[in-house]
Design an enzyme around this catalytic site. Structure first.
Site, short mmCIF file in Angstrom:
data_model
loop_
_atom_site.label_atom_id
_atom_site.label_comp_id
_atom_site.label_asym_id
_atom_site.label_seq_id
_atom_site.Cartn_x
_atom_site.Cartn_y
_atom_site.Cartn_z
N LYS A 172 1.52 -11.93 -10.25
CA LYS A 172 2.40 -12.05 -9.06
C LYS A 172 2.10 -13.34 -8.33
O LYS A 172 1.02 -13.93 -8.46
CB LYS A 172 2.23 -10.87 -8.10
CG LYS A 172 0.82 -10.62 -7.54
CD LYS A 172 0.40 -11.44 -6.34
CE LYS A 172 -0.97 -11.05 -5.80
NZ LYS A 172 -1.60 -12.02 -4.92
N ASP B 42 -3.90 -4.60 -4.01
CA ASP B 42 -2.69 -5.13 -4.66
C ASP B 42 -2.11 -4.18 -5.70
O ASP B 42 -1.02 -4.42 -6.21
CB ASP B 42 -3.00 -6.46 -5.37
CG ASP B 42 -3.14 -7.62 -4.40
OD1 ASP B 42 -2.83 -7.43 -3.20
OD2 ASP B 42 -3.57 -8.70 -4.83
O1 C5P Z 1 -8.68 -4.23 -2.00
P1 C5P Z 1 -9.40 -5.28 -2.75
O2 C5P Z 1 -10.53 -4.73 -3.58
O3 C5P Z 1 -8.51 -6.18 -3.53
O4 C5P Z 1 -10.08 -6.21 -1.66
C1 C5P Z 1 -11.15 -7.08 -1.91
C2 C5P Z 1 -11.69 -7.55 -0.57
O5 C5P Z 1 -10.74 -8.39 0.08
C3 C5P Z 1 -11.95 -6.42 0.41
O6 C5P Z 1 -13.25 -5.91 0.26
C4 C5P Z 1 -11.78 -7.10 1.74
O7 C5P Z 1 -12.96 -7.82 2.08
C5 C5P Z 1 -10.71 -8.13 1.48
N1 C5P Z 1 -9.35 -7.66 1.87
C6 C5P Z 1 -9.03 -7.62 3.20
N2 C5P Z 1 -7.78 -7.21 3.58
C7 C5P Z 1 -6.86 -6.86 2.67
C8 C5P Z 1 -7.17 -6.91 1.30
C9 C5P Z 1 -8.43 -7.32 0.94
O8 C5P Z 1 -9.86 -7.93 4.06
N3 C5P Z 1 -5.65 -6.48 3.06
#
Ligand code: C5P
Length: 307
Positions: free
Chosen positions: A10, A133
């Site tokens: 994406k 995501d």
């Molecule tokens: O959800 P995901 O594992 O992809 O997120 C990785 C890191 O990115 C999270 O631990 C967080 O620190 C940050 N993040 C965030 N806000 C979001 C998505 C991700 O702060 N909406």
């Protein structure tokens, strides 16, 4: 029984960070769009457990989101097992959602293979356990995405065009980029709901205005962490790429053109180091894309890896 499914990358056409939430995640407002660059997953039944392999040995551990998605589906199905092989094309740590798309392709693929009949909303909720995501990729196509990434509003009128994509060799950790953004901006904590949405309807005028006027709020912080990103943006602009910007938390950058000839011309003019990777790929608009072999075969056909 064995199926092959395709997991597209994406782009974030824009990405606004609205503030830090009390749970530590950030509230976003973003326009997500799949593109014709995809990983391939082979999914095969076995009696029990998850047997996972990957073309990139560094990503072959049981922590891989695709393997964890399979474990979740075994839990939902109340048993069973699966052998998974992941053929990676989407670079990791590039802001292209490759790992999340792989996970969503396993969720939708096993839902189909095992005829579980789980609704997309349920698959998206399961995906949110794995990463912010993942819910988007259950739907695919083009969508406005809010919350921490789990609130999906599919747009009926996706962009029709081509994309020139550069991966400047470096890999960024999403959490690190958000923390850098928060340190630089003060990252105020949201306590009373969200600001007004930026895209309110699925109509093309609204979408095009947002694409023209808004950028990626994480770009400055990511460029400071990895200066190659700024160099890649300069290279794209010098080659004629209008509105060049970064996707997600980086490090990939892109521009969009109306047709293949314009994208290919930018690709030809690009002057980048040999170790960087460049693709010229279409924006794939089919909302049913995630996991559908036909679209993935089209990706193979369209995807032009210049190196
Ligand atoms: O959800 P995901 O594992 O992809 O997120 C990785 C890191 O990115 C999270 O631990 C967080 O620190 C940050 N993040 C965030 N806000 C979001 C998505 C991700 O702060 N909406």
């Amino acid at each position: 029984m064995r199926i092959t499914v395709f997991a597209p990358a994406k782009l974030n056409l824009y990405l606004k960070v609205l503030g830090r939430r009390p749970d530590g995640f950030h509230a976003l407002d973003s326009l997500f769009h799949v593109i014709g660059l995809a990983d391939t997953l082979t999914i095969e039944e076995r009696p029990a457990g998850v047997d996972f392999s990957c073309s990139n040995p560094a990503l072959a551990g049981p922590d891989n989101l695709a393997a964890r998605a399979a474990a979740i589906m075994i839990r939902e199905a109340g048993g069973g097992g699966v052998r998974l092989h992941l053929d990676k094309r989407i670079p990791a740590g590039a802001g292209l959602g490759g790992g999340s798309s792989d996970a969503a392709a396993v969720l939708t693929g096993l839902n189909r293979l095992w005829r579980l009949g789980l609704a997309p909303e349920r698959l998206a909720a399961l995906g949110a356990e794995l990463g912010s995501d993942v819910p988007f990729f259950v739907y695919g196509g083009c969508a406005r995405v809010t919350g921490r990434g789990e609130v999906i509003q599919p747009l009926t009128d996706p962009l029709d065009g081509w994309c020139v994509l550069i991966h400047p060799g470096c890999h960024l950790d999403t959490g690190r980029v958000f923390r850098a953004w928060a340190a630089e901006t003060g990252g105020h904590v949201l306590t009373e709901g969200l600001p007004e949405p930026i895209i309110t309807t699925a109509d093309a005028t609204c979408r095009d205005r947002a694409w023209a006027e808004l950028g990626n709020d994480l770009q400055g912080a990511a460029c400071r962490l990895a200066p190659e990103i700024g160099l890649a943006l300069d290279a794209l602009r010098k080659a004629g790429g209008a509105r060049a910007r970064m996707s997600g938390s980086g490090s990939a950058v892109f521009c969009i053109t109306a047709d293949h000839a314009s994208a290919a011309a930018i690709g030809q003019r690009l002057q980048v180091p040999d170790r960087w990777r460049v693709w010229v790929v279409p924006l794939v608009c089919d909302p049913a894309l995630s996991g559908e072999p036909t679209a993935g075969q089209a990706c193979d056909h369209w995807g032009v890896d210049k190196r």
